[in-house]
Design an enzyme around this catalytic site. Structure first.
Site, PDB file in Angstrom:
ATOM      1  N   SER A   1       0.859  -1.181   0.000  1.00 30.63           N
ATOM      2  CA  SER A   1       0.000   0.000   0.000  1.00 30.63           C
ATOM      3  C   SER A   1       0.898   1.234   0.000  1.00 30.63           C
ATOM      4  O   SER A   1       2.126   1.128   0.017  1.00 30.63           O
ATOM      5  CB  SER A   1      -0.896   0.018   1.243  1.00 30.63           C
ATOM      6  N   LYS A   2       0.272   2.404   0.015  1.00 32.14           N
ATOM      7  CA  LYS A   2       1.072   3.637  -0.040  1.00 32.14           C
ATOM      8  C   LYS A   2       1.990   3.796   1.164  1.00 32.14           C
ATOM      9  O   LYS A   2       3.052   4.398   1.069  1.00 32.14           O
ATOM     10  CB  LYS A   2       0.156   4.859  -0.181  1.00 32.14           C
ATOM     11  N   ARG A   3       1.595   3.231   2.299  1.00 31.71           N
ATOM     12  CA  ARG A   3       2.467   3.363   3.467  1.00 31.71           C
ATOM     13  C   ARG A   3       3.744   2.547   3.302  1.00 31.71           C
ATOM     14  O   ARG A   3       4.734   2.786   3.973  1.00 31.71           O
ATOM     15  CB  ARG A   3       1.729   2.962   4.753  1.00 31.71           C
TER      16      ARG A   3
END
Length: 476
Positions: free
Chosen positions: A242-244
């Site tokens: 994911s973006k994290r």
């Protein structure tokens, strides 16, 4: 005669070229290059609600930045609608597909009964052999493929091995909707056939699709392409990327200051290996790449490793090329301190020359082009410099007095070179019975506004005599 290798990259234009898609494109590109074949680009834009031209442009831009070229013009899947319908009608005529008039209520009832019996919620084939004359009035039917009911469908996968699917679990899936639009399954198979695709390299989340697509290829008596389903990319914690974790679009990595070959080098090692090699040239990537090097387990995205690889390529890059790369991304950099805007405003021939002169020292410590921009900020900062708290603390009354005296010594230098600067400063320190750090640290603060910068003599040399003396005078 063996067909020439044709791979394909087939993104959906609903967003940017994300990192997983970039790796899939890279693997397809490398395999085609290694075998003297070609990679074609197909934009799977049949979802007209979510597909946008901006996303298409972003995907093309991301591929081009990474140096992943494709053969021919990009093909719009939506533009091939009539061809997809033609094949669905052909399957109807040959009896390998049929019209289904089941209502949504009937389908939901089927699924509910299957759930109650702990069976897969699949279509029960009620219109498979039924007389179309029994069809209800005013109902637009879908077209379903007649899939084999007994035995198994085998997917001979170059990464996952031979995978067996029980045909009883593969229902008669829809190939043409009631509104006449093709489903993903039909469009992909027809396009892969018409584009002469020999190898389908994609994420292993498509492995179950391969069984249905194999059934379609065989129904049309077409050659089934070679499948290679590569494991997905996870974050460092093993969770879905994911973006994290760093799951941004390719354009974001460019704006973060990563070099395209560094990102390619990192991506090729996500799920593929050649011994213990970490730094791999493009030529070696092409000559080495093969399915045998792809593992079955999910790979983990590691920003620290990407930084290390990018740092390696920055160190090895030509100074002018690095500055040109930084200059190209300045409009894309968004920061609260507007540092990119400051550099863009000041980037004249003088600043370029200073930047390139400082580059051998700057790039030794830089992980990204953004690091280079930050470390070189002393070159293009406006006078009088805004000091950091640590820098201001160094400029005591005694330090300012020493800087005033040092400025007089430096002003006598006619040949402003690092060697002469070194000699003058050391002579000053010795004559005044000072330690070098007592002079060098406040001098660095006065010249750069910070305590972390290249060596003091390199700074003086890069700034030049006039600018150096003016900055000392500002703080002395």
């Amino acid at each position: 005669m063996t067909k020439p290798v044709v791979t394909r990259f087939a993104p959906s234009p609903t967003g940017f070229l994300h990192i997983g898609g970039a790796r899939t494109a890279l693997f397809n590109w490398l395999y085609a290059k290694r075998h003297g074949g070609k990679m074609v680009l197909r934009i799977e834009d049949t979802d007209r609600v979510r597909s946008t031209q901006a996303a298409v442009d972003a995907i093309l831009d991301g591929l081009s930045w990474l140096g992943l070229d494709w053969d021919g013009e990009p093909v719009s899947q939506f533009s091939r609608l009539e061809r997809h319908r033609e094949i669905a009608e052909e399957l109807l005529k040959t009896g390998r597909a049929y019209k289904c008039y089941a209502s949504q209520e009937e389908l939901e009832e089927m699924r509910e009964k299957a759930r109650e019996k702990n069976l897969p919620p699949i279509y029960d084939g009620r219109w498979r052999d039924r007389n179309p004359k029994e069809s209800p009035e005013g109902v637009s039917p879908v077209i379903r493929l007649k899939t084999p009911q007994d035995g198994f469908t085998y997917v001979k996968d170059k990464v996952q091995g031979d995978v067996k699917f029980a045909n009883k679990d593969i229902d008669d899936f829809i190939i043409l909707r009631s509104d006449g639009t093709p489903t993903y399954m039909l469009a992909v198979v027809v396009d892969d056939h018409d584009m002469d695709v020999t190898h389908v390299i994609r994420g292993d989340d498509h492995l179950t699709n391969a069984a249905r697509q194999t059934a379609l290829f065989e129904a049309m008596e077409w050659d089934v392409p070679v499948f290679a389903h590569i494991p997905l990319i996870h974050g460092q914690d093993g969770a879905k990327l994911s973006k994290r974790h760093g799951a941004f679009g390719a354009e974001a990595y460019r704006a973060m200051g990563y070099l395209p070959h560094a990102l390619k080098n990192y991506l090729v090692r996500l799920g593929w290996a050649k011994g213990d090699e970490e730094i791999i040239s493009e030529e070696d990537m092409i000559s080495w790449f093969g399915f045998e090097g792809i593992g079955k387990g999910a790979s983990r995205f590691d920003m620290a490793k990407l930084d290390a690889i990018n740092s390696h390529y920055i160190k090895k890059s030509d100074e002018k090329a690095l500055l040109n790369a930084l200059e190209r991304i300045l409009p894309e950099i968004k920061r609260d301190d507007n540092l990119a805007d400051k550099l863009a405003d000041k980037l004249d021939d003088t600043v370029r020359s200073q930047f390139i002169k400082a580059m051998p020292v700057l790039k030794e410590r830089a992980k990204t082009l953004i690091d280079l921009m930050e470390k070189a900020s002393f070159i293009y900062d406006e006078r009088p410099l805004k000091l950091t708290d640590k820098a201001a603390a160094l400029l005591t009354k005694e330090a300012r007095h020493n800087l005033e005296s040092l400025k007089e010594a430096l002003s006598t230098i006619e040949d402003w070179t690092p060697e002469n600067l070194d000699e003058t400063v050391r002579d000053f320190v010795e004559k005044n019975e000072l330690k070098l750090g007592k002079v060098a640290q406040p001098l660095r603060a006065a010249l750069t506004g910070t305590t972390a910068a290249p060596g003091i003599f390199e700074i003086l040399d890069v700034l030049g005599k006039q600018e150096s003396l003016l900055r000392i005078d500002d703080q002395a």
